[in-house]
Design a protein around this motif. Structure first.
Motif, PDB file in Angstrom:
ATOM      1  N   THR A 155      36.341  45.514  33.789  1.00 14.24           N
ATOM      2  CA  THR A 155      35.452  44.957  32.764  1.00 14.24           C
ATOM      3  C   THR A 155      36.215  44.645  31.490  1.00 14.24           C
ATOM      4  OG1 THR A 155      33.589  46.214  33.670  1.00 14.24           O
ATOM      5  CG2 THR A 155      33.351  45.344  31.441  1.00 14.24           C
ATOM      6  N   PHE A 156      37.119  45.564  31.102  1.00 12.87           N
ATOM      7  CA  PHE A 156      37.923  45.343  29.905  1.00 12.87           C
ATOM      8  C   PHE A 156      38.820  44.116  30.069  1.00 12.87           C
ATOM      9  CE2 PHE A 156      42.076  45.955  27.844  1.00 12.87           C
ATOM     10  CZ  PHE A 156      41.683  45.972  26.509  1.00 12.87           C
ATOM     11  N   LEU A 214      38.350  41.521  32.066  1.00  9.11           N
ATOM     12  CA  LEU A 214      37.527  40.306  32.057  1.00  9.11           C
ATOM     13  C   LEU A 214      37.121  39.929  30.646  1.00  9.11           C
ATOM     14  CD1 LEU A 214      35.215  40.967  35.145  1.00  9.11           C
ATOM     15  CD2 LEU A 214      36.879  39.115  34.904  1.00  9.11           C
ATOM     16  N   HIS A 215      36.717  40.920  29.870  1.00 12.06           N
ATOM     17  CA  HIS A 215      36.314  40.643  28.490  1.00 12.06           C
ATOM     18  C   HIS A 215      37.487  40.104  27.673  1.00 12.06           C
ATOM     19  CE1 HIS A 215      35.339  41.644  24.242  1.00 12.06           C
ATOM     20  NE2 HIS A 215      34.121  41.259  24.614  1.00 12.06           N
ATOM     21  N   TRP A 234      38.233  36.486  28.823  1.00 10.31           N
ATOM     22  CA  TRP A 234      37.191  35.584  28.345  1.00 10.31           C
ATOM     23  C   TRP A 234      37.349  35.325  26.842  1.00 10.31           C
ATOM     24  CZ3 TRP A 234      34.124  31.798  28.434  1.00 10.31           C
ATOM     25  CH2 TRP A 234      33.059  31.675  27.549  1.00 10.31           C
ATOM     26  N   THR A 235      37.670  36.376  26.093  1.00 11.56           N
ATOM     27  CA  THR A 235      37.858  36.226  24.647  1.00 11.56           C
ATOM     28  C   THR A 235      39.032  35.308  24.345  1.00 11.56           C
ATOM     29  OG1 THR A 235      36.944  38.442  24.247  1.00 11.56           O
ATOM     30  CG2 THR A 235      38.262  37.459  22.485  1.00 11.56           C
ATOM     31  N   ARG A 257      38.017  31.733  25.294  1.00 13.46           N
ATOM     32  CA  ARG A 257      36.976  31.203  24.411  1.00 13.46           C
ATOM     33  C   ARG A 257      37.516  30.860  23.030  1.00 13.46           C
ATOM     34  NH1 ARG A 257      34.012  34.041  20.888  1.00 13.46           N
ATOM     35  NH2 ARG A 257      34.668  36.019  21.849  1.00 13.46           N
ATOM     36  N   VAL A 267      37.630  34.326  35.355  1.00 16.94           N
ATOM     37  CA  VAL A 267      37.232  33.593  34.145  1.00 16.94           C
ATOM     38  C   VAL A 267      37.438  32.090  34.337  1.00 16.94           C
ATOM     39  CG1 VAL A 267      37.797  33.202  31.721  1.00 16.94           C
ATOM     40  CG2 VAL A 267      37.607  35.531  32.590  1.00 16.94           C
TER      41      VAL A 267
END
Length: 238
Positions: free
Chosen positions: A2-3, A5-6, A9-10, A13, A100
């Motif tokens: 999860t970390f 992926l976040h 994504w950050t 983005r 992602v």
């Protein structure tokens, strides 16, 4: 995971060129599809669903550039060292990037394909909506993104990776087209990532490979590129 992926994504983005590239994917795909659908001559082809999705052949280049930069920018800027320090498991880093990239490209591709179909329907009144070419085109662009990500991870240089991917997507079909032996030409079309993958768009004529088998060939290319990229990422220093 999860970390990771976040974090990926950050990074994607907040990258300055991401939004612009996604806009070009949609606008370029729809624009070229509109130009193709406006064709009225005998050489335009009878496969109207495929004709209305012609812009995918431009959109794939932008998708390739976007996916290459997801990894290539980290090597060119040196940020890959920070990334691998934060997430020591290198396979997890690549997996997060792949998820992602696939998600972002899928959204952009869905919008681009939908826009192309709407334009095609307006310009080609006899054009019947066929779901399989539309879904196949979205999957095709997602797989091109994963192929490009894997290539960039293996090559570790953005310019070289883009050159490799664009050669596979554009130069290889041209070379295949000039092969004089029909048997060899058909075989090359069946194993080429672009010629096989784009078979998903066809609804008429004699296909050198089935639509879903063609996407399967492209999936093997993408999987192979990710495996190669993962091996290089794991064994070589950042």
């Amino acid at each position: 995971m999860t970390f990771a992926l976040h974090a990926e994504w950050t990074k994607l983005r907040t990258s300055p060129g991401t939004l612009a590239l996604l806009v070009v994917v949609v606008a370029g795909t729809v624009g070229v599809s509109a130009a193709a659908a406006a064709c009225s001559g005998p050489g335009c082809g009878a496969d109207l669903p495929k004709l209305s999705l012609t812009g995918v052949q431009l959109g794939q280049a932008v998708v390739a550039i976007l996916a290459v930069l997801v990894m290539g920018n980290e090597y060119s800027s040196g940020m890959v060292k920070v990334t691998l320090t934060a997430v020591p498991r290198r396979s997890r880093v690549l997996a997060a990037k792949a998820v992602v990239v696939a998600a972002v490209v899928a959204v952009a591709a869905a919008v681009a394909v939908a826009g192309s179909l709407i334009v095609g329907r307006l310009l080609l009144p006899t054009h019947d909506l066929v779901l399989r070419p539309a879904v196949g085109s979205v999957l095709y662009l997602v797989l091109v993104g994963l192929l490009s990500l894997g290539t960039a991870t293996a090559v570790r240089n953005p310019a070289a990776a883009i050159s490799v991917v664009l050669t596979l997507l554009y130069a290889l079909p041209i070379v295949t087209g000039v092969v004089t032996d029909p048997a060899w030409q058909k075989h090359l079309q069946q194993i080429g990532p672009a010629s096989a993958g784009l078979a998903a768009q066809a609804t008429t004529g004699d296909l050198v490979i089935g639509p879903w088998k063609g996407l399967g060939v492209l999936a093997l290319w993408a999987f192979g590129a990710l495996l190669a990229g993962g091996a290089v990422l794991k064994r070589r220093d950042a």
